[in-house]
Every structure is written in structure tokens, then in C-alpha cells.
Write an enzyme that holds these catalytic residues in place. Sequence first.
Site, PDB file in Angstrom:
ATOM      1  CB  SER A 282      -0.945  -0.052   1.211  1.00 13.84           C
ATOM      2  OG  SER A 282      -1.959   0.905   1.096  1.00 13.84           O
TER       3      SER A 282
ATOM      4  CG  HIS B  63      -6.111  -1.909   0.854  1.00 10.62           C
ATOM      5  ND1 HIS B  63      -5.377  -1.892  -0.306  1.00 10.62           N
ATOM      6  CD2 HIS B  63      -5.405  -1.193   1.754  1.00 10.62           C
ATOM      7  CE1 HIS B  63      -4.275  -1.180  -0.110  1.00 10.62           C
ATOM      8  NE2 HIS B  63      -4.270  -0.749   1.127  1.00 10.62           N
TER       9      HIS B  63
ATOM     10  CG  ASP C 226      -7.618  -2.193  -2.824  1.00 13.20           C
ATOM     11  OD1 ASP C 226      -8.227  -1.336  -2.148  1.00 13.20           O
ATOM     12  OD2 ASP C 226      -6.412  -2.456  -2.663  1.00 13.20           O
TER      13      ASP C 226
END
Length: 289
Positions: free
Chosen positions: A95, A264, A209
Site C-alpha cells: 500500500s 485491502h 480492493d
Amino acid sequence: MIRLVFLLFITTVLSSSIYRPVVLMHGIVSSADDMNELASWIRTSFPGIYVVSIEIGNGKDDSFLWSIEKQVEHFCKTVLDDKNLRQGFNMLGYSQGSIIVRGALEKCSLPVYNLITLSGVHQGVFGLPYLLKLPIQFRDLITKYAYEDAIQNVISVANYWRDPDQLNKYTTDCHFLPDINNERKIQNETYRTNMLKLNAFVMTYSDIDEIVTPRHSGWFMGYAPNSLHVETWNNSRQFKEDLIGLRTLWEQGKLYTFTSHVRHQDVPHAPNQDFIIQNIFPFFNNTLS
Ligand SMILES: *[C@@H]1O[C@H](CO)[C@@H](O)[C@H](O)[C@H]1NC(C)=O
Ligand SMILES: *[C@@H]1O[C@H](CO)[C@@H](O)[C@H](O)[C@H]1NC(C)=O
Ligand SMILES: *[C@@H]1O[C@H](CO)[C@@H](O)[C@H](O)[C@H]1NC(C)=O
């Protein structure tokens, strides 16, 4: 029997001490221990491997209160101070960690063999879902004043906020992403040179996501100008002008892309274990000598 055990011990120690170390970098609003589960899978599959999960400042809060520039400086210092990493290593960022590790490679010329990013934000983020991770008082500041210095200096997300309706402003005033993406008028050839030293650059995104917008940012794809449609890879300026060498890496067969299928927050955790072991672990399976 004792001799056999001893031999096994020696064989294990000798053969296991040579895996390339692995450096891990966590995402926003979390801390180094978020990568512990992934680190433990790596240690199980590659006995004796040195794995380190980097913390920046106090972790959770500083991950969004420090500018990315400052986080990268801290990251580089920690990595360069670690004598176990002197001979080179593989590096993985998750991320927000994706642009910390890539920024560190480009700016600090770290001796990285394979660079891996999981659900990264290479072409920025734009839209509410990602901001939902932040305390509410920060969300408005970013949507209204993202490119003001006062915000750029104190909220990490602003440093990779890529507003498709203000791309000129993004390019000139956003402090971090347009710099490491070589999108500015004056480019830095060192960034490209360092990317081209990689043996492999691996990028993933998850097709479900719900946080990174657009999720294809993990593959270096962002919104087209004045639009909420994701630009195709080979139409992007990054690809066409080979700004940091991605097209060259691709032509050399060194660019790898994968799509996972998890939420995520689950990317470095159990729901994604099979995906990671199957697609990512081959990039850790290399030795120093
Ligand atoms: C690493 O590669 C070797 C040789 O190809 C293979 O036998 C081994 O299973 C691999 N290890 C992992 C954990 O993938
Ligand atoms: C390019 O980046 C390197 C590494 O961060 C830096 O030392 C150098 O000053 C930069 N060059 C220019 C022209 O900005
Ligand atoms: C551009 O990308 C698309 C989708 O990946 C592909 O089908 C097409 O062949 C590519 N075009 C060129 C010119 O490489």
C-alpha cells in the site's frame, strides 16, 4: 546418530544462511507488526533468512502525519545502518509502503535485487475510500487544500493525491509522487538508473480492493486527465516516455504484474497467503552468492 544430527545441523546452517535478506514496509495507519504474519511465512519457507519489517517514527500515527519524503529518509537510514543488509536484499512494500520502498530505491540507491509492491499506490490515489482510513478532520483538508504546502508537509496522503482535474497542480505542487515518477519538467536520471538495476520489479493490485482508488494504481495506472476512467498502461505518459524505465524493464522481461482477490486490509494476511506463496515467493527464492 549424534553425527547425523550434527551433519543435518551444519547443512541447514550453511544452506540457509545465504538467502537474500528481505526488507518489509507496512502501509498507512498501521505499524511494523502488521507485516509479522507475512514475515513468518517467509521464515518458514526460507529457513535462516533475515527478514526485517521497518518501523518509521512511532508507526501508526507517523505513517500519516509524516511527509513521505521524511518517511523515506528515515527508511533509508534504518536500512543503510543495518549491517545484515550490506550485501543486498529483496524489498517489499504494501500500500503506502509501495512508494516508500520505491522512493528509497530511487533516491538512496539501495542495493535491491527484486522490488515487490503489493496493492501499491504508484500512480496516486483519488477519492474518498482511501481517506476513510484517516481521522475525519484530515479528510476535508486533503480534498480542499491538497496541494497547499501546509497540507503537503503534514499529511502523507497529500504527497500522492492525484486529482485528475488538477493534474498541472499535482505535477508542480505535490511534493513526492510526481518527483519519484519523474513527471516534472526537470527529471532525475538517477531514479531511472536505479530502477534499471533491478533484477525484477513486481506489482500487484486486488480486483476487489475497496480502499485504493483507482485500484489499478498498484499497476502504475491512474485516472486519465479530467476523467475517472483509468488510463491504459501503454497510453500513459509513464510508459510512452519511459520516465523511470518501466517500459525498458518490461521490454527486458523484468516487469511482473499479478492480480489478487482480497480486501485491502487482508493483502499481507491469511486470506492472501496462497496468492503470495504462489506468485511472490519465487522472487525471494534467491541467494547472495
Ligand atoms: C526455491 O527454488 C528451489 C529450486 O528451484 C525449489 O526446489 C524450492 O522449492 C523453492 N523454494 C520455495 C519456498 O519456493
Ligand atoms: C537526483 O536524485 C539524487 C538522489 O536523491 C540526488 O542526490 C540528486 O541531487 C538529484 N539530482 C537532481 C538534478 O535533482
Ligand atoms: C496496449 O495494451 C493492450 C492491453 O493490455 C494490448 O492489448 C495492446 O496490444 C497494447 N498495445 C500496444 C501498442 O502495445
